[in-house]
Design an enzyme around this catalytic site. Structure first.
Site, PDB file in Angstrom:
ATOM      1  N   ASN A   1      30.804 -17.015 -38.838  1.00 11.26           N
ATOM      2  CA  ASN A   1      29.484 -17.245 -39.079  1.00 11.26           C
ATOM      3  C   ASN A   1      29.200 -18.407 -40.009  1.00 11.26           C
ATOM      4  O   ASN A   1      28.152 -18.200 -40.635  1.00 11.26           O
ATOM      5  CB  ASN A   1      29.017 -16.096 -39.689  1.00 11.26           C
ATOM      6  CG  ASN A   1      27.583 -15.741 -39.800  1.00 11.26           C
ATOM      7  OD1 ASN A   1      26.775 -15.372 -40.638  1.00 11.26           O
ATOM      8  ND2 ASN A   1      27.049 -16.222 -38.641  1.00 11.26           N
TER       9      ASN A   1
ATOM     10  N   CYS B   1      29.764 -21.643 -38.233  1.00  9.37           N
ATOM     11  CA  CYS B   1      29.733 -22.721 -36.958  1.00  9.37           C
ATOM     12  C   CYS B   1      28.788 -22.130 -35.683  1.00  9.37           C
ATOM     13  O   CYS B   1      27.697 -22.336 -35.649  1.00  9.37           O
ATOM     14  CB  CYS B   1      30.939 -23.207 -36.381  1.00  9.37           C
ATOM     15  SG  CYS B   1      32.062 -24.038 -37.647  1.00  9.37           S
ATOM     16  N   ARG B   2      29.386 -21.431 -35.022  1.00  9.67           N
ATOM     17  CA  ARG B   2      28.684 -21.246 -33.595  1.00  9.67           C
ATOM     18  C   ARG B   2      27.677 -20.235 -33.837  1.00  9.67           C
ATOM     19  O   ARG B   2      26.621 -20.551 -33.220  1.00  9.67           O
ATOM     20  CB  ARG B   2      29.757 -20.627 -32.808  1.00  9.67           C
ATOM     21  CG  ARG B   2      30.972 -21.618 -32.188  1.00  9.67           C
ATOM     22  CD  ARG B   2      32.007 -20.935 -31.523  1.00  9.67           C
ATOM     23  NE  ARG B   2      32.901 -20.116 -32.386  1.00  9.67           N
ATOM     24  CZ  ARG B   2      33.496 -19.171 -31.908  1.00  9.67           C
ATOM     25  NH1 ARG B   2      34.195 -19.240 -30.778  1.00  9.67           N
ATOM     26  NH2 ARG B   2      34.380 -18.561 -32.788  1.00  9.67           N
ATOM     27  N   SER B   3      27.795 -18.975 -34.451  1.00 10.17           N
ATOM     28  CA  SER B   3      26.714 -18.111 -34.597  1.00 10.17           C
ATOM     29  C   SER B   3      25.558 -18.656 -35.198  1.00 10.17           C
ATOM     30  O   SER B   3      24.418 -18.232 -34.820  1.00 10.17           O
ATOM     31  CB  SER B   3      27.379 -16.770 -35.017  1.00 10.17           C
ATOM     32  OG  SER B   3      27.904 -16.961 -36.249  1.00 10.17           O
TER      33      SER B   3
ATOM     34  N   CYS C   1      29.983 -15.004 -34.504  1.00 12.91           N
ATOM     35  CA  CYS C   1      31.475 -15.445 -34.056  1.00 12.91           C
ATOM     36  C   CYS C   1      32.422 -15.162 -35.212  1.00 12.91           C
ATOM     37  O   CYS C   1      32.328 -14.065 -35.628  1.00 12.91           O
ATOM     38  CB  CYS C   1      31.197 -16.964 -34.065  1.00 12.91           C
ATOM     39  SG  CYS C   1      30.702 -17.726 -35.472  1.00 12.91           S
TER      40      CYS C   1
ATOM     41  N   ASP D   1      35.195 -22.426 -30.473  1.00 10.54           N
ATOM     42  CA  ASP D   1      35.185 -22.647 -32.053  1.00 10.54           C
ATOM     43  C   ASP D   1      35.328 -24.409 -32.247  1.00 10.54           C
ATOM     44  O   ASP D   1      36.334 -24.684 -31.975  1.00 10.54           O
ATOM     45  CB  ASP D   1      36.021 -21.874 -32.758  1.00 10.54           C
ATOM     46  CG  ASP D   1      35.679 -21.955 -33.965  1.00 10.54           C
ATOM     47  OD1 ASP D   1      34.995 -22.713 -34.747  1.00 10.54           O
ATOM     48  OD2 ASP D   1      36.251 -21.113 -34.948  1.00 10.54           O
TER      49      ASP D   1
END
Length: 168
Positions: free
Chosen positions: A26, A28-30, A23, A140
């Site tokens: 690196n 939050c999402r990933s 993301c 995000d």
């Protein structure tokens, strides 16, 4: 004497697959996707068959732990991570089989970076392309609420399950 075909079959079954979730930062999402996939692979008895990591297209958060809301969301779902943010490197394109990212901006950044790598072996895709609910983009949640982190978790859960099934 062993059957000569047995050695090749054993080598193939011992080959490790690899996935890098990406993301923007690196945090939050990933890292959520990485932790979800790692737990899922382990629970399915294939954790040792995979090299699993996550990274960022930017270098903004290098060395940082995931966002506290991401960690709280993972803890709520009994999922742990000790990941530290890192930026995607040229070597990642040569090492990983799959690089799965969260949105179109990540995808275009990664494809641009991949063009500068001679031996790119990674298949670069949106993680959302595996979503059975067809939600292609994983937005995000950084400027959002706890609910937005839950949405990311749910999407990652669905996508990682489908990805694991498709790549086995």
């Amino acid at each position: 004497m062993k059957d000569p075909g047995t050695h090749e079959a054993n080598m193939a079954s011992n080959s490790r697959k690899s996935v890098l979730f990406v993301c923007l930062g690196n945090i939050c999402r990933s890292p959520i996707a990485e932790a979800v996939f790692r737990k899922m692979a382990t629970e399915n008895g294939v954790g040792d068959d995979w090299m699993i990591d996550s990274g960022a297209v930017s270098d903004w958060n290098t060395g940082s732990a995931p966002d506290s809301r991401a960690l709280a969301c993972l803890r709520k779902h009994v999922t742990e991570t000790d990941h530290r943010a890192r930026q995607v490197t040229k070597g990642d394109f040569e090492t990983f089989d799959y690089i799965l990212c969260m949105d179109e901006s990540n995808l275009s950044d990664l494809k641009r970076k991949a063009n500068a790598v001679k031996n790119c072996k990674a298949k670069i895709e949106l993680l959302g392309s595996y979503d059975p609910q067809k939600q292609l983009i994983i937005n995000d949640p950084y400027y959002g609420s706890d609910k937005d982190f839950e949405t990311v978790y749910d999407q990652c859960l669905r996508c990682c399950k489908a990805f694991l099934e498709n790549s086995s």
